[in-house]
Design a protein around this motif. Structure first.
Motif, PDB file in Angstrom:
ATOM      1  N   LEU A  36       0.858  -1.184   0.000  1.00 41.77           N
ATOM      2  CA  LEU A  36       0.000   0.000   0.000  1.00 41.77           C
ATOM      3  C   LEU A  36       0.889   1.226   0.000  1.00 41.77           C
ATOM      4  O   LEU A  36       1.782   1.358   0.840  1.00 41.77           O
ATOM      5  CB  LEU A  36      -0.897   0.019   1.242  1.00 41.77           C
ATOM      6  N   ARG A  37       0.642   2.125  -0.937  1.00 40.46           N
ATOM      7  CA  ARG A  37       1.406   3.368  -1.022  1.00 40.46           C
ATOM      8  C   ARG A  37       0.483   4.528  -0.695  1.00 40.46           C
ATOM      9  O   ARG A  37      -0.523   4.753  -1.363  1.00 40.46           O
ATOM     10  CB  ARG A  37       1.990   3.551  -2.423  1.00 40.46           C
ATOM     11  N   ASP A  71       9.317   9.973   2.413  1.00 44.14           N
ATOM     12  CA  ASP A  71       9.101   8.763   1.602  1.00 44.14           C
ATOM     13  C   ASP A  71       9.216   7.479   2.419  1.00 44.14           C
ATOM     14  O   ASP A  71       8.519   6.499   2.164  1.00 44.14           O
ATOM     15  CB  ASP A  71      10.091   8.739   0.438  1.00 44.14           C
ATOM     16  N   TRP A  72      10.069   7.457   3.425  1.00 45.08           N
ATOM     17  CA  TRP A  72      10.332   6.262   4.216  1.00 45.08           C
ATOM     18  C   TRP A  72       9.064   5.687   4.861  1.00 45.08           C
ATOM     19  O   TRP A  72       8.970   4.497   5.095  1.00 45.08           O
ATOM     20  CB  TRP A  72      11.360   6.553   5.305  1.00 45.08           C
ATOM     21  N   LYS A  73       8.068   6.523   5.121  1.00 39.89           N
ATOM     22  CA  LYS A  73       6.874   6.051   5.812  1.00 39.89           C
ATOM     23  C   LYS A  73       5.662   5.868   4.891  1.00 39.89           C
ATOM     24  O   LYS A  73       4.562   5.622   5.361  1.00 39.89           O
ATOM     25  CB  LYS A  73       6.511   7.005   6.943  1.00 39.89           C
ATOM     26  N   ALA A  74       5.874   5.957   3.584  1.00 37.03           N
ATOM     27  CA  ALA A  74       4.755   5.960   2.651  1.00 37.03           C
ATOM     28  C   ALA A  74       4.287   4.588   2.196  1.00 37.03           C
ATOM     29  O   ALA A  74       3.167   4.445   1.730  1.00 37.03           O
ATOM     30  CB  ALA A  74       5.131   6.789   1.427  1.00 37.03           C
ATOM     31  N   THR A  75       5.103   3.575   2.319  1.00 33.37           N
ATOM     32  CA  THR A  75       4.743   2.245   1.816  1.00 33.37           C
ATOM     33  C   THR A  75       4.646   1.238   2.938  1.00 33.37           C
ATOM     34  O   THR A  75       5.532   1.138   3.774  1.00 33.37           O
ATOM     35  CB  THR A  75       5.772   1.769   0.764  1.00 33.37           C
ATOM     36  N   ARG A  76       3.546   0.502   2.935  1.00 31.01           N
ATOM     37  CA  ARG A  76       3.340  -0.575   3.922  1.00 31.01           C
ATOM     38  C   ARG A  76       3.277  -1.903   3.198  1.00 31.01           C
ATOM     39  O   ARG A  76       2.785  -2.014   2.122  1.00 31.01           O
ATOM     40  CB  ARG A  76       2.023  -0.390   4.663  1.00 31.01           C
TER      41      ARG A  76
END
Length: 112
Positions: free
Chosen positions: A97-98, A107-112
């Motif tokens: 999930l972006r 950016d480091w926290k944008a993708t799960r």
């Protein structure tokens, strides 16, 4: 034969409706998520994908969900369809999930 057309439900009670898989394996549909981190009301979201049509009935597939109706995020799913001995079809998937962030620094926290 493992065909993605129809309704699917996951362990969290989110549901996916694949309208039709064409002869090339392409499909579209809607994803009805049961979970969200947003406070905006959840709405069904469009999805598009492709299914590898195999003769052994254990196809791989991938699809993208655009959560544009209630969130600034996009999810991609990849998986494989298995037919159990009982005849039930089961999808095993992984997803990313972006979420939109305000800067490249975040950016480091944008993708799960």
């Amino acid at each position: 034969k493992c065909n993605l057309t129809g309704w699917w439900e996951n362990d969290l009670h989110s549901r996916m409706h694949v309208f039709k898989v064409d002869n090339e394996g392409n499909f579209s549909g809607e994803y009805h998520t049961a979970v969200s981190s947003t406070t905006t009301p959840i709405e069904p979201s469009p999805l598009v994908g492709t299914q590898h049509l195999d003769k052994d009935d254990q196809c791989t597939f991938g699809f993208t969900v655009n959560w544009k109706k209630f969130s600034d995020s996009t999810a991609v799913f990849v998986g494989q369809c298995f037919t159990e001995d009982s005849g039930n079809e089961v999808l095993q998937t992984s997803w990313l999930l972006r979420e939109k962030v305000d800067s490249q620094h975040s950016d480091w926290k944008a993708t799960r």
